[in-house]
Design a protein around this motif. Sequence first.
Motif, PDB file in Angstrom:
ATOM      1  N   ARG B  65      -2.578  -1.179  -7.468  1.00 41.08           N
ATOM      2  CA  ARG B  65      -3.414  -1.528  -6.319  1.00 41.08           C
ATOM      3  C   ARG B  65      -2.594  -1.625  -5.046  1.00 41.08           C
ATOM      4  N   THR B  66      -1.396  -2.258  -5.137  1.00 38.33           N
ATOM      5  CA  THR B  66      -0.587  -2.394  -3.918  1.00 38.33           C
ATOM      6  C   THR B  66      -0.155  -1.020  -3.426  1.00 38.33           C
ATOM      7  N   PHE B  67       0.257  -0.126  -4.355  1.00 39.17           N
ATOM      8  CA  PHE B  67       0.652   1.218  -3.924  1.00 39.17           C
ATOM      9  C   PHE B  67      -0.532   1.961  -3.324  1.00 39.17           C
ATOM     10  N   GLY B  68      -1.653   1.922  -4.062  1.00 33.98           N
ATOM     11  CA  GLY B  68      -2.806   2.698  -3.628  1.00 33.98           C
ATOM     12  C   GLY B  68      -3.403   2.209  -2.322  1.00 33.98           C
ATOM     13  N   SER B  69      -3.433   0.881  -2.142  1.00 32.16           N
ATOM     14  CA  SER B  69      -4.080   0.380  -0.926  1.00 32.16           C
ATOM     15  C   SER B  69      -3.233   0.646   0.309  1.00 32.16           C
ATOM     16  N   THR B  70      -1.895   0.767   0.149  1.00 38.62           N
ATOM     17  CA  THR B  70      -1.105   1.153   1.321  1.00 38.62           C
ATOM     18  C   THR B  70      -1.418   2.592   1.689  1.00 38.62           C
ATOM     19  N   GLN B  71      -1.715   3.409   0.665  1.00 33.76           N
ATOM     20  CA  GLN B  71      -2.088   4.798   0.923  1.00 33.76           C
ATOM     21  C   GLN B  71      -3.370   4.872   1.731  1.00 33.76           C
ATOM     22  N   THR B  72      -4.388   4.121   1.277  1.00 31.31           N
ATOM     23  CA  THR B  72      -5.648   4.171   2.004  1.00 31.31           C
ATOM     24  C   THR B  72      -5.531   3.499   3.356  1.00 31.31           C
ATOM     25  N   ALA B  73      -4.607   2.512   3.475  1.00 36.42           N
ATOM     26  CA  ALA B  73      -4.403   1.868   4.776  1.00 36.42           C
ATOM     27  C   ALA B  73      -3.924   2.884   5.800  1.00 36.42           C
ATOM     28  N   LEU B  74      -3.063   3.838   5.345  1.00 41.38           N
ATOM     29  CA  LEU B  74      -2.585   4.890   6.258  1.00 41.38           C
ATOM     30  C   LEU B  74      -3.770   5.660   6.831  1.00 41.38           C
ATOM     31  N   PHE B  75      -4.692   6.067   5.944  1.00 35.64           N
ATOM     32  CA  PHE B  75      -5.830   6.854   6.402  1.00 35.64           C
ATOM     33  C   PHE B  75      -6.749   6.021   7.292  1.00 35.64           C
ATOM     34  N   THR B  76      -6.861   4.723   6.972  1.00 30.89           N
ATOM     35  CA  THR B  76      -7.725   3.861   7.794  1.00 30.89           C
ATOM     36  C   THR B  76      -7.119   3.672   9.176  1.00 30.89           C
ATOM     37  N   ASN B  77      -5.792   3.398   9.205  1.00 32.77           N
ATOM     38  CA  ASN B  77      -5.151   3.177  10.504  1.00 32.77           C
ATOM     39  C   ASN B  77      -5.113   4.435  11.351  1.00 32.77           C
ATOM     40  N   ALA B  78      -5.023   5.585  10.688  1.00 29.63           N
ATOM     41  CA  ALA B  78      -5.016   6.829  11.450  1.00 29.63           C
ATOM     42  C   ALA B  78      -6.426   7.252  11.813  1.00 29.63           C
ATOM     43  N   ASP B  79      -7.407   6.521  11.312  1.00 34.43           N
ATOM     44  CA  ASP B  79      -8.811   6.785  11.628  1.00 34.43           C
ATOM     45  C   ASP B  79      -9.212   8.195  11.212  1.00 34.43           C
ATOM     46  N   THR B  80      -8.818   8.550   9.977  1.00 27.54           N
ATOM     47  CA  THR B  80      -9.147   9.886   9.491  1.00 27.54           C
ATOM     48  C   THR B  80     -10.585   9.899   9.028  1.00 27.54           C
ATOM     49  N   LYS B  81     -11.314  10.909   9.497  1.00 24.24           N
ATOM     50  CA  LYS B  81     -12.715  11.005   9.085  1.00 24.24           C
ATOM     51  C   LYS B  81     -12.960  12.378   8.475  1.00 24.24           C
ATOM     52  N   PRO B  82     -13.755  12.438   7.393  1.00 21.13           N
ATOM     53  CA  PRO B  82     -14.060  13.748   6.821  1.00 21.13           C
ATOM     54  C   PRO B  82     -15.027  14.504   7.720  1.00 21.13           C
ATOM     55  N   THR B  83     -14.866  15.814   7.758  1.00 23.60           N
ATOM     56  CA  THR B  83     -15.778  16.621   8.580  1.00 23.60           C
ATOM     57  C   THR B  83     -17.062  16.885   7.804  1.00 23.60           C
TER      58      THR B  83
END
Lengths: 68, 289
Positions: B65-83
Amino acid sequence: MSFAWKAAGISYLKYTQICARAVRNALKEEQRLIAQRRDEQGLKFAKWESGKQGELKPIDSAMGNVSV
Amino acid sequence: MFAIRPVVANATTRSVGCQHRNYATLKEIQLRLKSVRSIAKITKSMKMIASTKMTRAQKTMEIARTFGSTQTALFTNADTKPTEEGTTLIITVSSDRGLCGGIHSSVSKASRKHVQEKPNSQVVVLGDKAKAQLSRTIRNNIRLSFNQIGKATPTYTEACAIADTILNEKIEFDQAIIVYNYFKSVISYEADTIPVFSESTFSKSGNFDAYEVEDDVLENLHEFALANSIYWGLAEGHASEMASKRSAMENATKNAGEMIDKLTLTYNRGRQAVITSELIDIITGASAI
């Protein structure tokens, strides 16, 4: 910045796995036995074409799966 | 005397008939009792095994969970949105083993719902049980299936092997969704998703300029993000499966116990009825002499 392993045709994941294996093999006897258990995987996969399953093949962890 | 004998004869034939029926029933009940008792023993031991596996799986899950949530945190902080028009790859995380409650159905239902929203998504199935369920409804969307999953607590090596195989197949996707069972507690789980974005989708993120990135590294990040998220999905799915198996086996043992109680009562009643009818025979037979 081009990576040597990329030029050799190995993916980043394969490269990190090879490095990890090298580190595990370098450990002392006791720790090495425990760590080497983490290196095993016996997964099998099959490709599907238009709703039909192909042949089940084991994943070759040595050099990765080169798509034929 | 003539009046008595027919009564005796009737009583005898009736009780002989009852005796035969009771003996046959008694043997059947005995057989049933034996089999239910052995099943109760098996489910009880399966529950013990599942609860020890569950504690081990939970430890791995916390780390993942700690590894995975840092991964998703990157996408959240970069504000990545699917097209909207982007292609999607759905990775369904399940296992090969049964007798674990509604784990596989939960994940298959969620995957089917995603495919309904985007009918030309591609699906990669991990685990034979989900493969069986999905191949009934969305077999034309499946590109790869994996098995020998769920035998032991998942390792990052396995996740890397899966991610590497997917990438080698050159499956194009703008967004990958990993559908897995989120471990809420020992008695509950819920189907959830982890997004993994491709290099092009990530480089179009809203907050991408906040990061100093050299272009070559994006491909490595994409590969690592896929392996990391698959590892998280596998770990949580395994923990949920062990918890669900534990509670399923606990229910089975409880039900078997109830069946044993009911059957024992019926058996004892039947046994007493046989003894009573034998006594009646003896008494009426003795009184006829």
